[in-house]
Design an enzyme around this catalytic site. Structure first.
Site, PDB file in Angstrom:
ATOM      1  N   GLY A  81       0.817  -1.211   0.000  1.00  0.00           N
ATOM      2  CA  GLY A  81       0.000   0.000   0.000  1.00  0.00           C
ATOM      3  C   GLY A  81       0.844   1.251   0.000  1.00  0.00           C
ATOM      4  O   GLY A  81       1.794   1.392  -0.762  1.00  0.00           O
ATOM      5  N   GLY A  82       0.484   2.169   0.940  1.00  0.00           N
ATOM      6  CA  GLY A  82       1.159   3.467   0.992  1.00  0.00           C
ATOM      7  C   GLY A  82       2.645   3.355   1.285  1.00  0.00           C
ATOM      8  O   GLY A  82       3.416   4.270   0.996  1.00  0.00           O
ATOM      9  N   GLY A 128      18.941  12.111 -33.155  1.00  0.00           N
ATOM     10  CA  GLY A 128      18.497  12.721 -31.899  1.00  0.00           C
ATOM     11  C   GLY A 128      19.273  12.172 -30.722  1.00  0.00           C
ATOM     12  O   GLY A 128      19.485  12.869 -29.721  1.00  0.00           O
ATOM     13  N   ALA A 129      19.683  10.910 -30.827  1.00  0.00           N
ATOM     14  CA  ALA A 129      20.404  10.297 -29.710  1.00  0.00           C
ATOM     15  C   ALA A 129      21.776  10.956 -29.527  1.00  0.00           C
ATOM     16  O   ALA A 129      22.273  11.067 -28.410  1.00  0.00           O
ATOM     17  CB  ALA A 129      20.550   8.800 -29.938  1.00  0.00           C
TER      18      ALA A 129
END
Ligand code: HXC
Length: 511
Positions: free
Chosen positions: A168-169, A401-402
């Site tokens: 959970g949390g 782009g790399a």
């Protein structure tokens, strides 16, 4: 009862946590207790415990009849390798280490202390999550912790050990911190457990498959390190701390400089055949101080390598494409992995050394639908934003782009070096020739021959570092064997780097 006797009696109760039986159960499960973990991690005799007498004040569901020693969490201050740290360690033997109002207040207090003192916050988590009986007070507690995790981010290092279940949390505080270390087999992290999943989706899944250490180290990327047991995880935390400063105003720890002779064999490490990969780890290990590489996220997004190292005693962060895995491609996970690491390095004054050998971003619908544009943008953003010394070495391919994304001059690198084997172009020569010379190849009486000629023509033009160097995009072309020398000199020189950035509240990194 004598006042001193009373303290002694109270102490005894606190020290045994959930009692002998539960401690035995913890040991049988292959886990140490909260106090044993603290003792293992901290320098002997350095621990000052705080809030050991704290009690919960919930009266619901019979809790008024129960006492939980130290309210299920050991908190305090101590030293690791002579340096001060703040620490909390959840005690699973006490109501499953579950977090209620006072348990949370203890953690929040030690977080506040860590911030005031400018020292690392070490969290050891072993908890069933929000203490169910305390209801909304438990949720309040988690909120207070998350808030402090966020305020502390980039100010002090926050290191989390997951040493048991974290349900959970309990998983979100770790997720905000800088590094998550999980212990194999005994630790788990999940938002909802198998029973809930079965009820909601009908899916049958074990805790291990849902959120075991290997799952989070290799698939989700939530965890950065995996250890065999509690002993190994403690030594990993100590090692991690040996590279990083105690807060964002400090320089990282400096080690004894080491003389390393020029390594001529590096000059032949890049294979002649461009399709043949080599191990970037070899390159890294031969230019840093021997034996100092400490890999981060070693099992996740393995086309990218991230880790700490020492170069002539300086603590640095290394970001490198790994041509042995998917040819060193940039994808969603490798972009995220590198971007987050770069932001840590920048926040904590650690120079970034980048090794580039990448054919580009991974094409395809899986990547596009998964948001490679958004994730790749994080990498561009992280490099551009970083104001620490940035030194980039292009060993081989740097395409499209790399090339820009991997710490290029254009994103503010202070020194870009290329090896003679570097190829800096919009794309590889084959792809380029097929597009640019499509008409010529089609019209040719010998299309394959023409295609090969055009590939060579493009390769001759761009498959080298000299066009980029002639524009000043690469600062110098160096022999691989000279790399360490340049790095050592650059780290000395750039230590005085001061770069102003436009003032703003904060940027808006594409999350
Ligand atoms: C109160 C808890 C508890 C909890 C465990 N215990 N979790 N008590 N609140 N959350 C108690 C058990 O009742 C038991 O007490 C003791 O701790 C040991 O637990 P066991 O179940 O015997 O241990 P084990 O079999 O090892 O299983 C561990 C476990 C399981 C997997 C963690 O206990 C479990 O599933 N707990 C609940 C997990 C959960 O759903 N937590 C709430 C999540 S909601 P006795 O006295 O019987 O020995 C949440 C919301 C926060 O966290 C959201 C914030 C954003």
């Amino acid at each position: 009862m004598d006042k001193n006797e009373e303290l002694l009696k109270r102490r005894k109760i606190i020290q045994v946590g959930g009692g002998k039986e539960r401690i035995e159960k913890q040991h049988t499960a292959g886990k140490l207790t909260a106090r044993e973990r603290v003792n293992l991690l901290l320098d002997e005799g350095s621990f000052i415990e705080i809030d050991d007498h704290v009690k919960h004040r919930c009266t619901y569901f019979g809790l008024d009849k129960k006492t939980f020693p130290a309210d299920g969490v050991v908190t305090g201050l101590g030293k690791i390798g002579g340096r001060n740290v703040a620490i909390f360690s959840q005690d699973f033997t006490v109501q499953g280490g579950s977090l209620g109002e006072m348990h949370a207040k203890k953690i929040a207090k030690i977080q506040d202390m860590a911030m005031k003192l400018g020292i690392p916050m070490i969290s050891i988590n072993d908890s069933g999550g929000a203490r169910i009986q305390e209801g909304v007070d438990s949720l309040y507690g988690y909120g207070e912790i998350f808030y402090r995790n966020t305020l502390a981010s980039g100010v002090i290092p926050q290191i989390t050990v997951i040493a048991g279940p974290c349900a959970g949390g309990a998983v979100y505080s770790p997720a905000i911190t800088d590094f998550v270390l999980m212990v194999d087999k005994t630790s788990k992290m999940f938002i909802t457990g198998p029973e809930v999943i079965k009820a909601v989706t009908g899916e049958n899944v074990t805790q291990e498959l849902l959120g075991g250490a290997m799952v989070h180290n290799s698939k989700s990327g939530v965890a950065h390190f995996i250890a065999k047991n509690d002993e190994e995880v403690a030594s990993m935390v100590k090692k991690l701390l040996s590279y990083i400063p105690s807060n964002n105003m400090e320089e990282p720890p400096f080690s004894e400089p080491v003389e390393v002779p020029l390594d001529e064999s590096l000059n032949t490490i890049i294979p002649e055949d461009p399709h043949k990969p080599y191990d970037m780890m070899e390159v890294i290990n031969r230019v840093i101080d021997p034996g100092t590489f400490f890999e981060v996220h070693s099992k996740f997004a393995r086309s990218m390598v991230t880790g700490f190292a020492k170069i002539n005693g300086h603590s640095v962060g290394i970001v490198a494409n790994q041509p042995r895995v998917l040819a060193g491609v940039l994808d969603i996970d490798s972009s995220d992995k590198a971007a987050r690491f770069i932001r840590f390095l920048d926040a904590f004054n650690m120079p970034i050394i980048t090794f580039v050998d990448t054919p580009g971003f991974l094409p395809g619908t899986t990547q596009e639908y998964g948001g490679i544009i958004r994730h790749g943008a994080k990498l561009l953003y992280a490099y551009s934003e970083a104001s620490v010394p940035k030194i980039t070495i292009i060993t081989h391919k740097a395409y499209g782009g790399a090339y820009i994304a991997m710490g290029s001059k254009h994103l503010g690198a202070d020194l870009v070096l290329a090896w003679p084997s570097a190829e800096i172009a919009v794309m590889g020569p084959e792809g380029a020739a097929n597009i640019v010379f499509r008409k010529e190849i089609k019209a040719s009486s010998e299309p394959e021959k023409t295609r090969q000629e055009k590939i060579k023509e493009y390769a001759d033009m761009f498959s080298n570092p000299y066009v980029a160097a002639s524009r000043g995009y690469v600062d110098s072309v160096v022999f691989p064997s000279e790399t360490r020398y340049y790095l050592v000199r650059a780290l000395e020189t750039f230590s005085s780097k001061a770069e102003g950035k436009p003032s703003k509240k904060h940027g808006n990194i594409p999350l």
